[in-house]
Motif scaffolding. Structure first.
Motif, PDB file in Angstrom:
ATOM      1  N   ALA A  40       0.915  -1.194  -0.058  1.00 30.46           N
ATOM      2  CA  ALA A  40      -0.017  -0.076   0.172  1.00 30.46           C
ATOM      3  C   ALA A  40       0.908   1.322   0.050  1.00 30.46           C
ATOM      4  O   ALA A  40       0.714   2.200  -0.815  1.00 30.46           O
ATOM      5  CB  ALA A  40      -0.932   0.066   1.014  1.00 30.46           C
ATOM      6  N   TYR A  41       1.845   1.209   0.684  1.00 25.50           N
ATOM      7  CA  TYR A  41       3.040   2.432   0.815  1.00 25.50           C
ATOM      8  C   TYR A  41       3.553   2.610  -0.537  1.00 25.50           C
ATOM      9  O   TYR A  41       3.793   3.827  -1.160  1.00 25.50           O
ATOM     10  CB  TYR A  41       3.978   2.080   1.896  1.00 25.50           C
ATOM     11  CG  TYR A  41       5.197   3.028   1.964  1.00 25.50           C
ATOM     12  CD1 TYR A  41       5.238   4.020   1.190  1.00 25.50           C
ATOM     13  CD2 TYR A  41       6.598   2.242   2.345  1.00 25.50           C
ATOM     14  CE1 TYR A  41       6.557   4.987   1.222  1.00 25.50           C
ATOM     15  CE2 TYR A  41       7.653   3.093   2.211  1.00 25.50           C
ATOM     16  CZ  TYR A  41       7.530   4.222   1.832  1.00 25.50           C
ATOM     17  OH  TYR A  41       8.732   4.931   1.606  1.00 25.50           O
ATOM     18  N   LEU A  42       4.005   1.515  -1.129  1.00 27.19           N
ATOM     19  CA  LEU A  42       4.449   1.799  -2.585  1.00 27.19           C
ATOM     20  C   LEU A  42       3.542   2.305  -3.490  1.00 27.19           C
ATOM     21  O   LEU A  42       3.890   3.207  -4.322  1.00 27.19           O
ATOM     22  CB  LEU A  42       4.979   0.195  -3.076  1.00 27.19           C
ATOM     23  CG  LEU A  42       5.633   0.069  -4.562  1.00 27.19           C
ATOM     24  CD1 LEU A  42       6.560   1.061  -4.521  1.00 27.19           C
ATOM     25  CD2 LEU A  42       6.083  -1.365  -4.819  1.00 27.19           C
ATOM     26  N   GLY A  43       2.487   1.549  -3.466  1.00 26.53           N
ATOM     27  CA  GLY A  43       1.343   2.124  -4.375  1.00 26.53           C
ATOM     28  C   GLY A  43       1.061   3.595  -4.177  1.00 26.53           C
ATOM     29  O   GLY A  43       0.930   4.285  -5.432  1.00 26.53           O
ATOM     30  N   MET A  44       0.731   4.084  -2.988  1.00 24.57           N
ATOM     31  CA  MET A  44       0.449   5.409  -2.673  1.00 24.57           C
ATOM     32  C   MET A  44       1.620   6.291  -3.202  1.00 24.57           C
ATOM     33  O   MET A  44       1.503   7.476  -3.563  1.00 24.57           O
ATOM     34  CB  MET A  44       0.089   5.537  -1.260  1.00 24.57           C
ATOM     35  CG  MET A  44      -0.320   7.014  -0.950  1.00 24.57           C
ATOM     36  SD  MET A  44      -1.618   7.663  -2.011  1.00 24.57           S
ATOM     37  CE  MET A  44      -3.020   6.396  -1.438  1.00 24.57           C
ATOM     38  N   ALA A  45       2.888   5.845  -2.870  1.00 25.55           N
ATOM     39  CA  ALA A  45       3.964   6.663  -3.188  1.00 25.55           C
ATOM     40  C   ALA A  45       3.932   7.019  -4.776  1.00 25.55           C
ATOM     41  O   ALA A  45       4.237   8.012  -5.257  1.00 25.55           O
ATOM     42  CB  ALA A  45       5.396   5.928  -2.790  1.00 25.55           C
ATOM     43  N   VAL A  46       3.750   5.851  -5.628  1.00 26.72           N
ATOM     44  CA  VAL A  46       3.795   5.888  -6.994  1.00 26.72           C
ATOM     45  C   VAL A  46       2.786   6.820  -7.583  1.00 26.72           C
ATOM     46  O   VAL A  46       2.878   7.774  -8.257  1.00 26.72           O
ATOM     47  CB  VAL A  46       3.531   4.550  -7.754  1.00 26.72           C
ATOM     48  CG1 VAL A  46       3.460   4.739  -9.081  1.00 26.72           C
ATOM     49  CG2 VAL A  46       4.813   3.867  -7.336  1.00 26.72           C
ATOM     50  N   VAL A  69       2.196  10.631  -9.512  1.00 26.98           N
ATOM     51  CA  VAL A  69       1.617  10.885 -10.821  1.00 26.98           C
ATOM     52  C   VAL A  69       0.798  12.071 -10.395  1.00 26.98           C
ATOM     53  O   VAL A  69       0.828  13.179 -11.205  1.00 26.98           O
ATOM     54  CB  VAL A  69       0.701   9.539 -10.913  1.00 26.98           C
ATOM     55  CG1 VAL A  69      -0.252  10.023 -12.183  1.00 26.98           C
ATOM     56  CG2 VAL A  69       1.760   8.503 -11.127  1.00 26.98           C
ATOM     57  N   MET A  70       0.084  12.255  -9.218  1.00 26.71           N
ATOM     58  CA  MET A  70      -0.779  13.378  -9.023  1.00 26.71           C
ATOM     59  C   MET A  70      -0.250  14.662  -9.095  1.00 26.71           C
ATOM     60  O   MET A  70      -0.628  15.817  -9.671  1.00 26.71           O
ATOM     61  CB  MET A  70      -1.497  12.943  -7.721  1.00 26.71           C
ATOM     62  CG  MET A  70      -2.495  11.915  -7.821  1.00 26.71           C
ATOM     63  SD  MET A  70      -3.651  11.891  -9.171  1.00 26.71           S
ATOM     64  CE  MET A  70      -4.961  13.311  -8.489  1.00 26.71           C
TER      65      MET A  70
END
Length: 295
Positions: A127-133, A137-138
């Motif tokens: 979840a941490y990796l996904g949110m960092a990516v 992007v945002m």
């Protein structure tokens, strides 16, 4: 984002300085995603430090992971929050640091996911990796490169920063290839991982496949004074600062966990601290030519 060339030659501006606007508009998406990232990354790192029994790797690697988590908590996340606050107040310098910190957080998330044996925190790491990516992007999606170019003074040391960045690329690549190439052509390629407990080193993969090529391309664009190259190169310097601090800390923790291991050395802690200080000087040199608030 649209590529903008801020000068036709060193010291000759092509970007109008009147009516300068913030690099980020009024949208809240980058701030919401950045805040969510901090909320997820904090327990991922905190629980890794607080419960070492959850880590199942070799002693030195467990120490390295805990050192990485300590650096995340003590440096990475506070810098992220301060940079977000500064950007919300109109600071372009803080925006550069925000972008670089997101790169650093992605880097560390990959290590938690792929350099740490499967444990009870795995889904939190993912979840941490996904949110960092997605936070990155945002942020990039909301970036106004023309506004960024307008916030750079004519004195921006584009070629000096680009040259320094390319030197960092060469030194970093040489350090890894010096180990990897002989092992790859030996009868036992896995020897390059002896003592780590890893099947593949994600540091090698990240640096050689993603971060060093990105910095190379960005540095070339920086040399040409293209706004995206200036932004990415400066952000990468921020990433290098934080990563050097992190390595300094994880070397201390790793060598403390297993003083006999050749993988980590206490002597590398001051070395990477010095590297962080030198890189910080380069970033400060660049940021001196960036306006801190709307003109």
């Amino acid at each position: 984002m649209t590529t903008v060339s801020i000068t036709s030659r060193e010291g000759s501006s092509q970007t109008p300085r009147q009516n300068r606007r913030n690099v980020l508009g009024d949208g809240l998406s980058p701030y919401v995603s950045g805040g969510a990232l901090a909320v997820i990354a904090a327990p991922a790192a905190g629980l890794t430090v607080a419960f070492p029994s959850l880590l199942h790797g070799v002693a030195v690697s467990n120490g390295n992971v805990r050192g990485t988590a300590v650096a995340l908590l003590a440096v990475g996340l506070p810098v992220l929050i301060v940079a977000m606050i500064g950007t919300s107040r109109g600071s372009t310098r803080a925006f550069v640091v925000w972008l670089g910190t997101l790169g650093y957080l992605i880097y560390q998330a990959v290590l938690l996911c792929f350099a740490t044996p499967m444990n009870n925190l795995f889904l939190l790491y993912v979840a941490y990796l996904g949110m960092a990516v997605w936070s990155t992007v945002m942020l990039l999606r909301a970036t106004d490169l023309r506004a960024f170019a307008a916030r750079l003074s004519d004195a921006v040391p584009a070629r000096g920063i680009a040259a320094a960045a390319l030197i960092l690329v060469v030194l970093n690549a040489a350090a890894w290839l010096w180990k990897i190439v002989p092992a790859t052509f030996s009868s036992r390629p896995v020897s390059v991982l002896d003592g780590t407990g890893l099947v593949v080193n994600p540091v090698y993969v990240q640096d050689l496949a993603i971060w060093l090529p990105l910095l190379t391309v960005a540095a070339v664009a920086c040399w040409r004074r293209e706004s995206w190259g200036l932004l990415i190169t400066a952000a990468m310097l921020a990433l290098f600062i934080l990563e050097s601090i992190s390595v300094s800390v994880d070397q201390w923790f790793g060598s403390h966990a297993d003083p006999t291991s050749p993988v980590s050395s206490m002597s590398m802690t001051p070395v990477f601290a010095v590297i962080a200080a030198i890189t910080a000087g380069l970033l400060a040199w660049f940021l001196r030519a960036v306006d801190g608030a709307p003109g």
